[in-house]
Design a protein around this motif. Structure first.
Motif, PDB file in Angstrom:
ATOM      1  N   GLU A 102      -9.030 -18.359  -5.407  1.00  0.00           N
ATOM      2  CA  GLU A 102      -8.313 -17.727  -4.305  1.00  0.00           C
ATOM      3  C   GLU A 102      -7.091 -16.982  -4.797  1.00  0.00           C
ATOM      4  OE1 GLU A 102      -6.037 -20.483  -1.640  1.00  0.00           O
ATOM      5  OE2 GLU A 102      -7.402 -21.956  -2.536  1.00  0.00           O
ATOM      6  N   ALA A 103      -6.693 -15.998  -3.999  1.00  0.00           N
ATOM      7  CA  ALA A 103      -5.533 -15.165  -4.336  1.00  0.00           C
ATOM      8  C   ALA A 103      -4.974 -14.576  -3.049  1.00  0.00           C
ATOM      9  CB  ALA A 103      -5.959 -14.055  -5.288  1.00  0.00           C
ATOM     10  N   ILE A 104      -3.824 -13.936  -3.160  1.00  0.00           N
ATOM     11  CA  ILE A 104      -3.283 -13.172  -2.030  1.00  0.00           C
ATOM     12  C   ILE A 104      -3.236 -11.707  -2.452  1.00  0.00           C
ATOM     13  CG2 ILE A 104      -1.971 -15.057  -0.988  1.00  0.00           C
ATOM     14  CD1 ILE A 104       0.537 -13.950  -2.346  1.00  0.00           C
ATOM     15  N   ALA A 105      -3.348 -10.825  -1.480  1.00  0.00           N
ATOM     16  CA  ALA A 105      -3.392  -9.391  -1.776  1.00  0.00           C
ATOM     17  C   ALA A 105      -1.988  -8.831  -1.969  1.00  0.00           C
ATOM     18  CB  ALA A 105      -4.089  -8.654  -0.643  1.00  0.00           C
ATOM     19  N   ASP A 106      -1.845  -7.996  -2.986  1.00  0.00           N
ATOM     20  CA  ASP A 106      -0.588  -7.288  -3.250  1.00  0.00           C
ATOM     21  C   ASP A 106      -0.932  -5.805  -3.320  1.00  0.00           C
ATOM     22  OD1 ASP A 106       1.665  -6.073  -4.269  1.00  0.00           O
ATOM     23  OD2 ASP A 106       1.878  -7.383  -6.004  1.00  0.00           O
ATOM     24  N   ILE A 107      -0.597  -5.068  -2.248  1.00  0.00           N
ATOM     25  CA  ILE A 107      -0.929  -3.639  -2.231  1.00  0.00           C
ATOM     26  C   ILE A 107       0.264  -2.770  -2.610  1.00  0.00           C
ATOM     27  CG2 ILE A 107      -2.819  -3.913  -0.590  1.00  0.00           C
ATOM     28  CD1 ILE A 107      -0.925  -2.764   1.569  1.00  0.00           C
ATOM     29  N   GLY A 108       1.344  -3.415  -3.025  1.00  0.00           N
ATOM     30  CA  GLY A 108       2.500  -2.661  -3.503  1.00  0.00           C
ATOM     31  C   GLY A 108       3.109  -1.789  -2.423  1.00  0.00           C
ATOM     32  N   LEU A 109       3.359  -0.531  -2.757  1.00  0.00           N
ATOM     33  CA  LEU A 109       3.976   0.396  -1.811  1.00  0.00           C
ATOM     34  C   LEU A 109       2.946   1.213  -1.034  1.00  0.00           C
ATOM     35  CD1 LEU A 109       6.949   1.607  -4.018  1.00  0.00           C
ATOM     36  CD2 LEU A 109       7.044   0.013  -2.124  1.00  0.00           C
ATOM     37  N   HIS A 110       1.650   0.873  -1.171  1.00  0.00           N
ATOM     38  CA  HIS A 110       0.628   1.553  -0.370  1.00  0.00           C
ATOM     39  C   HIS A 110       0.867   1.239   1.109  1.00  0.00           C
ATOM     40  CE1 HIS A 110      -1.927   3.065  -3.523  1.00  0.00           C
ATOM     41  NE2 HIS A 110      -1.904   1.886  -4.117  1.00  0.00           N
ATOM     42  N   VAL A 111       0.694   2.234   1.941  1.00  0.00           N
ATOM     43  CA  VAL A 111       0.853   2.025   3.376  1.00  0.00           C
ATOM     44  C   VAL A 111      -0.388   1.284   3.886  1.00  0.00           C
ATOM     45  CG1 VAL A 111       1.112   3.165   5.613  1.00  0.00           C
ATOM     46  CG2 VAL A 111       2.238   4.117   3.594  1.00  0.00           C
ATOM     47  N   PRO A 112      -0.212   0.154   4.564  1.00  0.00           N
ATOM     48  CA  PRO A 112      -1.384  -0.602   5.019  1.00  0.00           C
ATOM     49  C   PRO A 112      -2.028   0.013   6.265  1.00  0.00           C
ATOM     50  CG  PRO A 112       0.623  -1.743   5.633  1.00  0.00           C
ATOM     51  CD  PRO A 112       1.037  -0.547   4.844  1.00  0.00           C
ATOM     52  N   ALA A 113      -2.518   1.234   6.127  1.00  0.00           N
ATOM     53  CA  ALA A 113      -3.174   1.926   7.238  1.00  0.00           C
ATOM     54  C   ALA A 113      -4.604   1.417   7.379  1.00  0.00           C
ATOM     55  CB  ALA A 113      -3.183   3.429   6.984  1.00  0.00           C
ATOM     56  N   LYS A 114      -5.100   1.374   8.607  1.00  0.00           N
ATOM     57  CA  LYS A 114      -6.473   0.899   8.839  1.00  0.00           C
ATOM     58  C   LYS A 114      -7.460   1.774   8.081  1.00  0.00           C
ATOM     59  CE  LYS A 114      -6.659  -1.821  12.926  1.00  0.00           C
ATOM     60  NZ  LYS A 114      -7.533  -2.251  13.968  1.00  0.00           N
ATOM     61  N   GLY A 115      -8.386   1.130   7.390  1.00  0.00           N
ATOM     62  CA  GLY A 115      -9.417   1.851   6.660  1.00  0.00           C
ATOM     63  C   GLY A 115      -8.978   2.397   5.313  1.00  0.00           C
ATOM     64  N   ALA A 116      -7.793   2.012   4.828  1.00  0.00           N
ATOM     65  CA  ALA A 116      -7.303   2.495   3.538  1.00  0.00           C
ATOM     66  C   ALA A 116      -8.155   1.937   2.398  1.00  0.00           C
ATOM     67  CB  ALA A 116      -5.845   2.104   3.352  1.00  0.00           C
ATOM     68  N   ARG A 117      -8.248   2.695   1.301  1.00  0.00           N
ATOM     69  CA  ARG A 117      -9.090   2.280   0.171  1.00  0.00           C
ATOM     70  C   ARG A 117      -8.649   0.965  -0.457  1.00  0.00           C
ATOM     71  NH1 ARG A 117      -8.589   7.425  -3.347  1.00  0.00           N
ATOM     72  NH2 ARG A 117      -6.615   7.360  -2.237  1.00  0.00           N
ATOM     73  N   VAL A 118      -7.350   0.645  -0.388  1.00  0.00           N
ATOM     74  CA  VAL A 118      -6.889  -0.622  -0.971  1.00  0.00           C
ATOM     75  C   VAL A 118      -7.602  -1.807  -0.324  1.00  0.00           C
ATOM     76  CG1 VAL A 118      -4.624   0.137  -1.785  1.00  0.00           C
ATOM     77  CG2 VAL A 118      -4.851  -0.701   0.525  1.00  0.00           C
ATOM     78  N   ARG A 160      -1.974 -13.420  -7.353  1.00  0.00           N
ATOM     79  CA  ARG A 160      -2.099 -12.205  -6.548  1.00  0.00           C
ATOM     80  C   ARG A 160      -3.219 -11.314  -7.059  1.00  0.00           C
ATOM     81  NH1 ARG A 160       2.951 -11.176  -8.723  1.00  0.00           N
ATOM     82  NH2 ARG A 160       2.524  -8.959  -8.806  1.00  0.00           N
ATOM     83  N   LEU A 161      -3.885 -10.647  -6.125  1.00  0.00           N
ATOM     84  CA  LEU A 161      -4.795  -9.560  -6.478  1.00  0.00           C
ATOM     85  C   LEU A 161      -3.989  -8.282  -6.286  1.00  0.00           C
ATOM     86  CD1 LEU A 161      -7.554  -8.277  -7.141  1.00  0.00           C
ATOM     87  CD2 LEU A 161      -8.031  -8.301  -4.703  1.00  0.00           C
ATOM     88  N   VAL A 162      -3.613  -7.651  -7.380  1.00  0.00           N
ATOM     89  CA  VAL A 162      -2.780  -6.451  -7.337  1.00  0.00           C
ATOM     90  C   VAL A 162      -3.692  -5.231  -7.351  1.00  0.00           C
ATOM     91  CG1 VAL A 162      -0.985  -5.154  -8.531  1.00  0.00           C
ATOM     92  CG2 VAL A 162      -0.922  -7.645  -8.541  1.00  0.00           C
ATOM     93  N   VAL A 163      -3.554  -4.371  -6.344  1.00  0.00           N
ATOM     94  CA  VAL A 163      -4.390  -3.180  -6.224  1.00  0.00           C
ATOM     95  C   VAL A 163      -3.513  -1.944  -6.313  1.00  0.00           C
ATOM     96  CG1 VAL A 163      -6.010  -1.925  -4.751  1.00  0.00           C
ATOM     97  CG2 VAL A 163      -5.989  -4.421  -4.719  1.00  0.00           C
ATOM     98  N   ARG A 164      -3.875  -1.033  -7.217  1.00  0.00           N
ATOM     99  CA  ARG A 164      -3.160   0.236  -7.344  1.00  0.00           C
ATOM    100  C   ARG A 164      -4.188   1.355  -7.393  1.00  0.00           C
ATOM    101  NH1 ARG A 164      -0.066  -2.959  -5.983  1.00  0.00           N
ATOM    102  NH2 ARG A 164       1.892  -3.596  -6.961  1.00  0.00           N
ATOM    103  N   ILE A 165      -3.927   2.427  -6.634  1.00  0.00           N
ATOM    104  CA  ILE A 165      -4.821   3.580  -6.621  1.00  0.00           C
ATOM    105  C   ILE A 165      -4.027   4.803  -7.066  1.00  0.00           C
ATOM    106  CG2 ILE A 165      -6.252   5.068  -5.176  1.00  0.00           C
ATOM    107  CD1 ILE A 165      -6.906   2.613  -3.489  1.00  0.00           C
ATOM    108  N   THR A 166      -4.518   5.460  -8.123  1.00  0.00           N
ATOM    109  CA  THR A 166      -3.864   6.669  -8.621  1.00  0.00           C
ATOM    110  C   THR A 166      -4.656   7.883  -8.116  1.00  0.00           C
ATOM    111  OG1 THR A 166      -5.158   6.819 -10.656  1.00  0.00           O
ATOM    112  CG2 THR A 166      -3.224   5.390 -10.700  1.00  0.00           C
ATOM    113  N   ASN A 167      -4.284   9.051  -8.586  1.00  0.00           N
ATOM    114  CA  ASN A 167      -5.019  10.266  -8.181  1.00  0.00           C
ATOM    115  C   ASN A 167      -6.433  10.292  -8.730  1.00  0.00           C
ATOM    116  OD1 ASN A 167      -2.903  11.261  -6.715  1.00  0.00           O
ATOM    117  ND2 ASN A 167      -2.095  12.509  -8.385  1.00  0.00           N
ATOM    118  N   LYS A 168      -6.684   9.537  -9.805  1.00  0.00           N
ATOM    119  CA  LYS A 168      -8.007   9.569 -10.421  1.00  0.00           C
ATOM    120  C   LYS A 168      -8.735   8.232 -10.427  1.00  0.00           C
ATOM    121  CE  LYS A 168      -7.766  13.334 -13.740  1.00  0.00           C
ATOM    122  NZ  LYS A 168      -7.878  13.678 -15.166  1.00  0.00           N
ATOM    123  N   TYR A 169      -7.985   7.133 -10.426  1.00  0.00           N
ATOM    124  CA  TYR A 169      -8.611   5.835 -10.670  1.00  0.00           C
ATOM    125  C   TYR A 169      -8.189   4.758  -9.680  1.00  0.00           C
ATOM    126  CZ  TYR A 169      -9.400   8.105 -15.153  1.00  0.00           C
ATOM    127  OH  TYR A 169      -9.767   9.006 -16.119  1.00  0.00           O
TER     128      TYR A 169
END
Length: 196
Positions: free
Chosen positions: A101-117, A34-43
């Motif tokens: 190859e990998a699959i995307a793991d965006i966790g609890l991020h909402v998969p909204a169109k155009g999201a930074r994840v 998995r490609l795990v993506v996490r976005i915090t308030n700073k990073y």
């Protein structure tokens, strides 16, 4: 809170809003990297992870603070261009580690169109990693930060005091926000030259 003989208390991490156990279960069953993506308030944090019986094993990782420390990035560390660059960096590192190859793991991020994840994932794809990604509303000019540069230019001419307040960190670091697209290209070339 609900009561009664049939009420089940959810797991602690689910109650805290940290883990979606159904998604986690599906990832474990798939057995894929998995490609795990996490976005915090700073990073922005991106990790390539494989599942092991004792817990997840991080194979490679990239953190947006590395853009500042290693590649001279002067923009924000959690905006869209930084997200793309972090994804590109983790993609190059994954390829170096023989992961194609990998699959995307965006966790609890909402998969909204155009999201930074999704820009992180796009960066990894552009680096050469194969990740399935549908139509997620990626706008090419946002990758380079053209939207930020245009907004800064408009603000500088109309409301200079607001401009200096909103873009104070850019100016402190010695970057005029209107030069962000060219600065992005410069940092991307450094990342490509370093090979991850």
């Amino acid at each position: 809170m609900a009561k009664g003989p049939n009420y089940k208390v959810k797991f602690r991490r689910r109650r805290e809003g940290k883990t979606n156990y159904y998604k986690r279960y599906v990832y474990v069953l798939s057995g894929k990297i998995r490609l795990v993506v996490r976005i915090t308030n700073k990073y922005v944090i991106a990790q390539v992870v494989k599942i092991a019986p004792k817990g997840d094993v991080v194979i490679v990782a990239a953190h947006s603070i590395e853009l500042v420390k290693k590649f001279g990035w002067k923009g924000d560390t959690n905006n869209t261009p930084a997200a793309y660059l972090t994804g590109y960096l983790v993609g190059l590192r994954a390829l170096k580690s023989s992961i194609n190859e990998a699959i995307a793991d965006i966790g609890l991020h909402v998969p909204a169109k155009g999201a930074r994840v999704f820009y992180v994932i796009k960066g990894a794809i552009d680096a050469g990693l194969k990740i399935p990604l549908g139509e997620v509303g990626i706008i090419e000019e946002r990758i380079r930060g053209i939207h930020i540069a245009n907004y800064a230019e408009k603000l500088k001419s109309e409301k200079p005091e607001l401009f200096s307040r909103l873009f104070s960190k850019y100016l402190e670091r010695g970057l005029d926000p209107k030069d962000l697209p060219s600065h992005f290209d410069e940092v991307l070339n450094k990342i490509k030259a370093s090979g991850g």
